[in-house]
Design an enzyme around this catalytic site. Sequence first.
Site, short mmCIF file in Angstrom:
data_model
loop_
_atom_site.label_atom_id
_atom_site.label_comp_id
_atom_site.label_asym_id
_atom_site.label_seq_id
_atom_site.Cartn_x
_atom_site.Cartn_y
_atom_site.Cartn_z
N GLU A 71 -3.35 6.96 19.28
CA GLU A 71 -4.06 5.76 18.81
C GLU A 71 -3.39 4.47 19.28
OE1 GLU A 71 -5.64 5.89 14.77
OE2 GLU A 71 -4.81 3.89 14.45
N TYR A 82 -9.47 -5.35 3.26
CA TYR A 82 -8.84 -4.10 3.71
C TYR A 82 -9.05 -3.08 2.59
CZ TYR A 82 -4.82 -1.46 5.76
OH TYR A 82 -3.98 -0.54 6.34
N ARG A 95 0.83 -1.21 0.00
CA ARG A 95 0.00 0.00 0.00
C ARG A 95 0.86 1.26 0.00
NH1 ARG A 95 -5.17 -0.08 2.27
NH2 ARG A 95 -4.71 1.77 3.50
N ARG A 131 9.97 5.82 -2.57
CA ARG A 131 10.35 6.79 -3.60
C ARG A 131 11.82 7.17 -3.49
NH1 ARG A 131 5.56 9.81 -2.33
NH2 ARG A 131 3.79 8.93 -3.47
N ARG A 171 0.22 5.75 16.69
CA ARG A 171 0.35 7.07 16.07
C ARG A 171 -0.43 8.12 16.85
NH1 ARG A 171 -3.24 6.22 10.46
NH2 ARG A 171 -5.07 5.39 11.52
N1 UDP Z 1 3.10 0.66 8.39
C1 UDP Z 1 4.22 0.61 9.20
N2 UDP Z 1 4.74 1.77 9.67
C2 UDP Z 1 4.20 2.97 9.42
C3 UDP Z 1 3.07 3.03 8.60
C4 UDP Z 1 2.53 1.86 8.11
O1 UDP Z 1 4.72 -0.48 9.49
O2 UDP Z 1 4.72 3.98 9.91
C5 UDP Z 1 2.54 -0.60 7.88
C6 UDP Z 1 1.44 -1.15 8.79
O3 UDP Z 1 1.54 -2.55 8.79
C7 UDP Z 1 0.18 -0.71 8.08
C8 UDP Z 1 0.60 -0.78 6.62
O4 UDP Z 1 1.97 -0.38 6.61
O5 UDP Z 1 -0.89 -1.57 8.33
C9 UDP Z 1 -0.22 0.08 5.70
O6 UDP Z 1 -0.16 1.43 6.17
P1 UDP Z 1 -1.35 2.45 5.90
O7 UDP Z 1 -0.85 3.79 6.28
O8 UDP Z 1 -1.86 2.26 4.53
O9 UDP Z 1 -2.43 1.97 6.96
P2 UDP Z 1 -3.84 2.64 7.35
O10 UDP Z 1 -3.84 4.06 6.89
O11 UDP Z 1 -4.89 1.82 6.65
O12 UDP Z 1 -3.89 2.50 8.83
#
Ligand code: UDP
Length: 387
Positions: free
Chosen positions: A322, A370, A176, A180, A301
């Site tokens: 969170e 998801y 996801r 970059r 977060r």
């Molecule tokens: N993820 C991570 N560290 C981060 C952000 C995301 O390990 O700082 C991983 C985590 O497993 C998460 C996935 O990347 O479920 C996808 O992140 P996304 O931001 O798309 O999750 P969402 O916004 O759906 O919570």
Amino acid sequence: MTHKNILIVGAGFSGATAARCLVEKFPHIRVTVLDKRSHTAGNCHTSRDPVTGVMLHVYGPHVFHTDRQDVWNFVNRFAVFRPFILRTKTTTRGEAFGLPINLHTINQFFRKNFTPQEARDFIATKADKSIIEAQNFEEQALKFIGPELYYAFFRGYTMKQWGCDPKMLPASILKRLPLRFDYNDNYFNDPYQGIPEQGYTAMVENLLDDSRICVKLNTEYVRDMSAAYDMTIYTGEIDRFFAYDEGRLRYRTVFWKTEKAIASQTECKTSTITTSPDLKVYDLQGTAVMNFPDPDVPFTRKIEHKHFAPWETHAGSVLYTEFSKETEADDTPYYPKRLSSDLLLLTKYQKRASELPNIHFLGRLATYRYMDMHQVIGEALDFVHVQ
Ligand code: UDP
């Protein structure tokens, strides 16, 4: 479509989009939309905080993004979208970085000054070349970014968010996020990105605002209700529909500790603020989303809501910290875990669902995937298109 009366269970984006598109495509039909909650928009619900006036993403932050022109055209009929680019930050080992991983993150993390090609070549030396086809989240990370970035930014966060070893999770979860080799720190790649000026709930209310649609809130669905309708579109949890009789699908849920800063120092409700009394504009973390991947930090977060509406000015602020946990009976389901035992169970429920005449299962909870907002809306548009 010969049906006249349709029941839709759930007033989130799935149900609301399906309702609107059905009555527009088939003017003779009538749709009833039920929701057990007291508001529409499901987990995208927004409402103004009564103390600060800040627009709250009540069930967590939502930034709209899509590459589908039809989806973008559709949502823009029901809300004024303000441009919004999510630039997530992450604090690891006491230092703040930009996410998704981009050239700035790589240079800062490794104390380098690489050009894009140098960074590409450098990260290639970190990548585990023995992994041909990544079978899980961890392999995907080790194959593309190597161990240092994985351990600093992803492993701890993922273990906290999902409550399991990243080796048990699919590689698709990490896919996801972009990686970059330039200084672009936009969290998404999609050409259309924004947030509705008046929030998501106002947008869903506009979607449902049609004389042929009747919305009933605070109304729990029971299967007998479907008998009075020609067709049911069910957008709730699929296992709940079957009274969990094969077992429960696992979800992660999230919960928050809320801090609120309000305008005058005497009313200040947060212990994190030590500002002068004349400072009228509080800024608790300076950005919308700050992630905390360190494994010894208990939360994932922090979200400062007013930064999702930079076109507004507020003297106060609301910050969510969170936390993540496994869903129990009355918790709100967020992230479908989709571990192998869940997928086996899902197959059983899906088989039973496919045998039910005139009942369709739509959206994140009913299909146990998801999905982001744009995918849910796209799926509902496609569903109505083939009716
Ligand atoms: N993820 C991570 N560290 C981060 C952000 C995301 O390990 O700082 C991983 C985590 O497993 C998460 C996935 O990347 O479920 C996808 O992140 P996304 O931001 O798309 O999750 P969402 O916004 O759906 O919570």
